[in-house]
Scaffold this active site. Structure first.
Site: not given
Length: 510
Positions: A243, A264, A298
């Protein structure tokens, strides 16, 4: 021999897979970290957390391994990754099944994740003979200037539950061919797949026969163990997937000691459907991008802007897809949507839907679905028609929620598309060359991935993967992402009999 899922619990099936892959039951039978399958909510194992001292010892051993591994020629290092690819091919069915058990993915997605691991191994093997530097023109006669790339050190890998093995492989394959050792801190929600992946690599290491001990290791533990990895002075690079909140913790800690970060993080991904779009193509891409992996990628499509002239053609078809999509146990049905990872994910989804209604949104779906597993959390994907680009639309909720909005002006929709914190993936559906080219231009999408006539999900390993803004700016996988795992040295060699200085500087001494 295959285990029948009709008669065997996920706990027993996971154990049988781990047996076949060579993971000792003692590794996951006693401990303080309880592993669950989101498919049933059943416990699948209990793992012992490492102490901070044990984690430090692992990192020190990895550093010693690096000192040896860095001197092995890169093509020879590539041979280890080639063998890893072979072992992954042999274990694909088992590991893919374990990914489904532990992450809740439908079988094709579990197998697809292992295929990503195989693909990055193939990429990295070729890369092992292409770690190129440059020869650079120099202004000084009798000199040669060039750059060389050298191994960096211990590479820390922190991965998330939703891609429990592929993200590790993206980093591990590149790090190993670049001459580094690796220490992996997997999510506490996907520890069994981590043990399995390490066991598969150990098979490759055994066949390779010459690698230093401790070249690749796994840290089992919670946030405190992750902090040991992030703070250790002998870990010059940490690649962390998770996150944006996690990235805000990891990034400054690494910066404080001048270590590198590949971050990421979140992805509040948007798509635009233009008047000229092929609606059949767009419908299929939107459905997979928004509902695949139960919205827990994601790169999941979370915001959809539809031109007002085609809104009433596309959105009713999209609603029909949402109403008919199958939700169920992915191990015992052909359902396209499996469970959310846990109760917290379900509660966060419900909070976002309540907030959407408060901002005038009309919600289709989102309710919990009974599939016969009381401890698991299955939901109908939610399609939310929003009057404005505001409220929960601006924040990523890691669940299958798609916010749909009308637009009329192309410049305005580009501005709305970019008006969120994250900048990972994006897509546009159009047959208008000017709109397509604008979307991928400097004043178009501000994301690290900008697609035309395909969805936001499903990136190939050949391209660098990552995003901008609150996504962290990191890049993994293909293209020249390998450079992040190495250190660059600029070399100037004087083969003349004089010493001319650059920029015409004169400094003569007697």
């Amino acid at each position: 021999m295959n285990v029948s899922v009709k008669t065997v619990s996920v706990t027993e099936e996971a154990a049988a897979i781990l047996d076949r892959l060579g993971v000792a039951r003692s590794r996951y039978s006693e401990g303080d970290i309880v592993a669950f399958s989101p498919i049933t909510g059943q416990q699948t194992g209990k793992l012992k957390a490492m102490s901070s001292a044990e984690a430090t010892e692992v990192i020190e051993q990895a550093h010693e391994a690096f000192l040896t591994w860095r001197l092995v020629p890169a093509p020879k290092r590539g041979e280890l990754v080639r063998l890893l690819g072979e072992e992954l091919r042999a274990a694909k069915t088992d590991l893919g099944r374990l990914v489904s058990i532990e992450a809740g993915k439908i079988p094709s997605e579990g197998l697809g994740e292992v295929q990503e691991m195989i693909d990055i191994c193939d990429f990295a093997v070729g890369l092992s003979r292409q770690l190129y530097g440059l020869t650079i023109a120099t202004e000084r006669p009798g000199h040669r200037m060039m750059e060389t790339w050298h191994p960096l050190g211990v590479i820390g890998i922190i991965s998330a539950f939703n891609f429990p093995v592929a993200v590790w492989a993206w980093n591990a394959a590149l790090a190993l061919v670049c001459g580094n050792s690796i220490v992996w801190k997997p999510s506490e929600k996907s520890l069994l797949t981590a043990l399995a992946s390490q066991a598969i690599l150990e098979r490759a290491l055994k066949r390779y026969g010459e690698a230093p001990e401790g070249l690749s290791q796994v840290l089992i533990g919670n946030r405190a163990i992750g902090e040991v990895l992030v703070d250790h002075p002998k870990v010059p690079l940490v690649s962390a997937t998770g996150s944006t909140r996690m990235g805000r913790d990891v990034g400054p800690r690494l910066a404080k000691r001048f270590a590198r970060a590949i971050l990421e993080l979140g992805g509040n991904n948007g798509g635009i459907v233009c008047p000229s779009a092929d609606l059949d193509m767009a419908l299929r891409a939107i459905a997979f991008g928004a509902m695949g992996t139960a919205g827990q990628r994601c790169t999941t499509l979370r915001r959809l802007f539809v031109h007002e002239s085609i809104y009433d053609q596309l959105v009713p078809r999209l609603k029909k897809a949402y109403e008919s999509v199958s939700v169920g146990d992915p191990l015992q049905s052909t359902a396209l949507v499996g469970p959310l990872i846990d109760k917290i994910a379900f509660e966060n989804m419900q909070k976002a839907l309540v907030e959407a209604k408060e901002h005038g949104g009309t919600v289709l779906g989102g309710q919990r679905v009974d599939v016969g597993h009381d401890l698991a959390f299955y939901v109908k994907p939610a399609l939310v028609e929003m009057p404005k680009h505001e409220g929960p639309v601006l924040e990523e909720t890691f669940a299958p929620i798609l916010y749909v909005m009308r637009y009329s002006d192309f410049d305005a929709v580009i501005a709305d598309h970019n008006a969120v914190g994250a900048g990972l993936s994006s897509s546009i559906f159009t047959l208008d060359m000017r709109e397509a080219e604008r979307f991928v231009a400097a004043d178009g999408s501000d994301c690290g991935i900008a697609n035309v006539n395909i969805g936001t999900s499903g990136a190939e390993i050949g391209g660098a993967f990552g995003g901008e803004k609150e996504t962290g700016g990191g890049r993994e996988s293909g293209s020249d992402a390998w450079r992040a795992y190495m250190r660059r040295t600029t070399n100037t060699i004087n083969y003349s009999k004089s010493l001319p200085l650059a920029q015409g500087v004169s400094f003569d001494i007697e």
